[in-house]
Every structure is written in C-alpha cells, then in structure tokens.
Design a protein around this motif. Sequence first.
Motif, mmCIF file in Angstrom:
data_model
loop_
_atom_site.group_PDB
_atom_site.id
_atom_site.type_symbol
_atom_site.label_atom_id
_atom_site.label_comp_id
_atom_site.label_asym_id
_atom_site.label_seq_id
_atom_site.Cartn_x
_atom_site.Cartn_y
_atom_site.Cartn_z
ATOM 1 N N ILE A 97 0.846 -1.191 0.000
ATOM 2 C CA ILE A 97 0.000 0.000 0.000
ATOM 3 C C ILE A 97 0.884 1.245 0.000
ATOM 4 C CG2 ILE A 97 -1.796 1.277 1.239
ATOM 5 C CD1 ILE A 97 -2.566 -1.489 2.537
ATOM 6 N N THR A 98 0.700 2.077 -1.017
ATOM 7 C CA THR A 98 1.359 3.380 -1.028
ATOM 8 C C THR A 98 0.358 4.395 -0.525
ATOM 9 O OG1 THR A 98 2.726 2.734 -2.914
ATOM 10 C CG2 THR A 98 2.588 5.089 -2.429
ATOM 11 N N ILE A 99 0.769 5.192 0.440
ATOM 12 C CA ILE A 99 -0.086 6.228 1.025
ATOM 13 C C ILE A 99 0.381 7.570 0.482
ATOM 14 C CG2 ILE A 99 -0.930 7.304 3.146
ATOM 15 C CD1 ILE A 99 -0.023 4.691 4.609
ATOM 16 N N PHE A 100 -0.522 8.254 -0.193
ATOM 17 C CA PHE A 100 -0.234 9.569 -0.764
ATOM 18 C C PHE A 100 -0.918 10.634 0.078
ATOM 19 C CE2 PHE A 100 0.009 6.532 -4.196
ATOM 20 C CZ PHE A 100 1.127 6.933 -4.902
ATOM 21 N N GLY A 101 -0.148 11.583 0.584
ATOM 22 C CA GLY A 101 -0.704 12.705 1.325
ATOM 23 C C GLY A 101 -0.807 13.922 0.419
ATOM 24 N N TYR A 102 -1.866 14.709 0.607
ATOM 25 C CA TYR A 102 -2.112 15.897 -0.210
ATOM 26 C C TYR A 102 -2.455 17.094 0.666
ATOM 27 C CZ TYR A 102 -2.471 12.817 -4.272
ATOM 28 O OH TYR A 102 -2.215 11.910 -5.261
ATOM 29 N N THR A 103 -2.254 18.273 0.106
ATOM 30 C CA THR A 103 -2.651 19.517 0.758
ATOM 31 C C THR A 103 -3.482 20.334 -0.209
ATOM 32 O OG1 THR A 103 -0.756 20.780 -0.044
ATOM 33 C CG2 THR A 103 -0.462 19.602 2.035
ATOM 34 N N ASP A 104 -4.023 21.438 0.287
ATOM 35 C CA ASP A 104 -4.631 22.413 -0.609
ATOM 36 C C ASP A 104 -3.515 23.313 -1.137
ATOM 37 O OD1 ASP A 104 -4.061 24.355 1.355
ATOM 38 O OD2 ASP A 104 -6.046 24.141 2.252
ATOM 39 N N ASN A 105 -3.863 24.400 -1.818
ATOM 40 C CA ASN A 105 -2.831 25.236 -2.437
ATOM 41 C C ASN A 105 -2.423 26.445 -1.601
ATOM 42 O OD1 ASN A 105 -5.073 26.857 -2.760
ATOM 43 N ND2 ASN A 105 -4.688 27.296 -4.925
ATOM 44 N N LYS A 106 -2.876 26.507 -0.355
ATOM 45 C CA LYS A 106 -2.474 27.611 0.525
ATOM 46 C C LYS A 106 -1.051 27.353 1.013
ATOM 47 C CE LYS A 106 -6.381 29.993 1.167
ATOM 48 N NZ LYS A 106 -6.536 31.402 1.007
ATOM 49 N N GLY A 107 -0.212 28.363 0.974
ATOM 50 C CA GLY A 107 1.153 28.221 1.470
ATOM 51 C C GLY A 107 2.144 27.923 0.365
ATOM 52 N N ALA A 108 3.413 27.930 0.732
ATOM 53 C CA ALA A 108 4.498 27.697 -0.212
ATOM 54 C C ALA A 108 4.537 26.236 -0.658
ATOM 55 C CB ALA A 108 5.830 28.081 0.430
ATOM 56 N N THR A 121 2.659 10.063 6.578
ATOM 57 C CA THR A 121 3.375 9.410 7.680
ATOM 58 C C THR A 121 2.447 9.181 8.869
ATOM 59 O OG1 THR A 121 5.465 10.372 6.971
ATOM 60 C CG2 THR A 121 5.345 9.613 9.252
ATOM 61 N N SER A 122 1.603 10.156 9.180
ATOM 62 C CA SER A 122 0.634 10.007 10.282
ATOM 63 C C SER A 122 -0.280 8.814 10.051
ATOM 64 C CB SER A 122 -0.221 11.270 10.420
ATOM 65 O OG SER A 122 0.525 12.337 10.896
ATOM 66 N N VAL A 123 -0.736 8.646 8.812
ATOM 67 C CA VAL A 123 -1.621 7.527 8.485
ATOM 68 C C VAL A 123 -0.871 6.206 8.621
ATOM 69 C CG1 VAL A 123 -2.980 6.444 6.653
ATOM 70 C CG2 VAL A 123 -3.149 8.907 7.040
ATOM 71 N N ARG A 124 0.343 6.130 8.058
ATOM 72 C CA ARG A 124 1.137 4.898 8.165
ATOM 73 C C ARG A 124 1.404 4.551 9.628
ATOM 74 N NH1 ARG A 124 7.064 5.309 6.851
ATOM 75 N NH2 ARG A 124 6.911 6.319 8.872
ATOM 76 N N ASN A 125 1.811 5.529 10.412
ATOM 77 C CA ASN A 125 2.118 5.268 11.821
ATOM 78 C C ASN A 125 0.878 4.782 12.577
ATOM 79 O OD1 ASN A 125 4.713 6.052 11.269
ATOM 80 N ND2 ASN A 125 4.546 8.052 12.261
ATOM 81 N N TYR A 126 -0.269 5.376 12.280
ATOM 82 C CA TYR A 126 -1.495 4.971 12.957
ATOM 83 C C TYR A 126 -1.844 3.517 12.592
ATOM 84 C CZ TYR A 126 -6.185 4.938 14.829
ATOM 85 O OH TYR A 126 -7.309 4.614 15.552
ATOM 86 N N LEU A 127 -1.766 3.196 11.307
ATOM 87 C CA LEU A 127 -2.087 1.833 10.871
ATOM 88 C C LEU A 127 -1.096 0.821 11.457
ATOM 89 C CD1 LEU A 127 -3.081 2.549 7.161
ATOM 90 C CD2 LEU A 127 -4.617 1.958 9.059
ATOM 91 N N SER A 134 4.460 -2.305 9.059
ATOM 92 C CA SER A 134 4.808 -1.016 8.455
ATOM 93 C C SER A 134 5.581 -1.164 7.151
ATOM 94 C CB SER A 134 5.570 -0.133 9.435
ATOM 95 O OG SER A 134 6.796 -0.726 9.766
ATOM 96 N N SER A 135 6.259 -2.294 6.949
ATOM 97 C CA SER A 135 7.015 -2.477 5.708
ATOM 98 C C SER A 135 6.105 -2.627 4.485
ATOM 99 C CB SER A 135 7.951 -3.681 5.823
ATOM 100 O OG SER A 135 7.210 -4.865 6.032
ATOM 101 N N ARG A 136 4.823 -2.861 4.692
ATOM 102 C CA ARG A 136 3.866 -2.923 3.577
ATOM 103 C C ARG A 136 3.602 -1.548 2.985
ATOM 104 N NH1 ARG A 136 -1.652 -5.432 5.373
ATOM 105 N NH2 ARG A 136 -2.122 -5.052 3.190
#
Length: 181
Positions: A97-108, A121-127, A134-136
């Motif tokens: 499982i690849t976990i992709f994190g996203y943001t909105d466009n506010k900020g640099a 990372t938060s999602v992976r650590n929680y799971l 975690s190696s998955r």
Amino acid sequence: MGNNIGKGGNGAMGAVIGGVVGGVAGGVIGNKMDKQAREIKTALPGAEVERVGEGIRLVLGENSVNFDFNKATLTPLAKQNLDKLVPVFKDYSDTNITIFGYTDNKGADDYNLNLSQQRATSVRNYLSQKGLVSSRFVIKGMGEAEPIEDNETEAGRSKNRRVEFAIVANEKMIEDAKKEN
C-alpha cells in the motif's frame, strides 16, 4: 488548473497502473482485488474506491480521513475511519500500500510538500500501531499536486486535504497467482 482535477498522474492512479502483472496471474490478482474493493466499500461507505487494472485506488477525502488546515494530526473521525479499514488490510496482507498525502494550495509549495509527507506518515504510523506491518507501506507526499476539487473555495480546499492509497499485489500474491495457472 481546472484540467488537472481528477487526473491520476503520479499519485495513486499512476501507482496502480504501474503495478500491472498481466496474463492469467493478473486475472487471479484482479479477482482478489475486486473482493478487497467490495470489502473496503462495505467497511467505509464514504470512501471512493476505484478498481484500476490489477489494483485499487482508494481516496479518503474530507468525510473519511481529513486534516485540519495546516495540520498533519489525524482527527478523531479520521482515526475512526482508519479503524474500519484495518481488518480489511489485515485480511489482505499480501498487498502493498502506497499512502499519498495531499494539501490544498495555501502556502508555499515546499512547505505543502513537507506537510503532505507528514500526513501520509501520520496515516502509516497509525495503521502500524493497529497491528499492520509497516514495511507494507510506502509514503509519498504530493503537496498540492493533483487537486480533486477547485482550490478557490474553502469547500474545495478541504477536499484536497486528503489521503489516497494505491493497493497493489506484493511479490507473494504475484507468485501465488502464477502457481494457480
């Protein structure tokens, strides 16, 4: 900008398409992924589950796994919804499982890229805390790339603060599928 909305690109869609095995083994894997996709939809009806090739693209948006503005901390609702996915991910332990994190466009851009990495990372650590190996997991911060909604409104921005998963067969599933021929 508008024509980038919903395209797969380098995110979950691209990762799933890139994981094609093909042939009879691909059909066996596809059947297992169909079953897993159905179980994910049952476990978490608000998630967007899309079967792509021999994998699954899973979008956990604002109603499933969301983040407050400028935060990488999982909300109570996010944890509750991830808890619903844990049994399915445990049942299908022969997937990566690849976990992709996203943001909105506010900020640099560089700040958003770092924040999106922290979200994944938060999602992976929680799971992992819930007993998944975690190696998955591979984590990838996407920043503000590949918005699924318009960043001109708060509603659109909140949908873009999301996590996506690309679920593909690991080596064990591929080898087992080849043996079934």
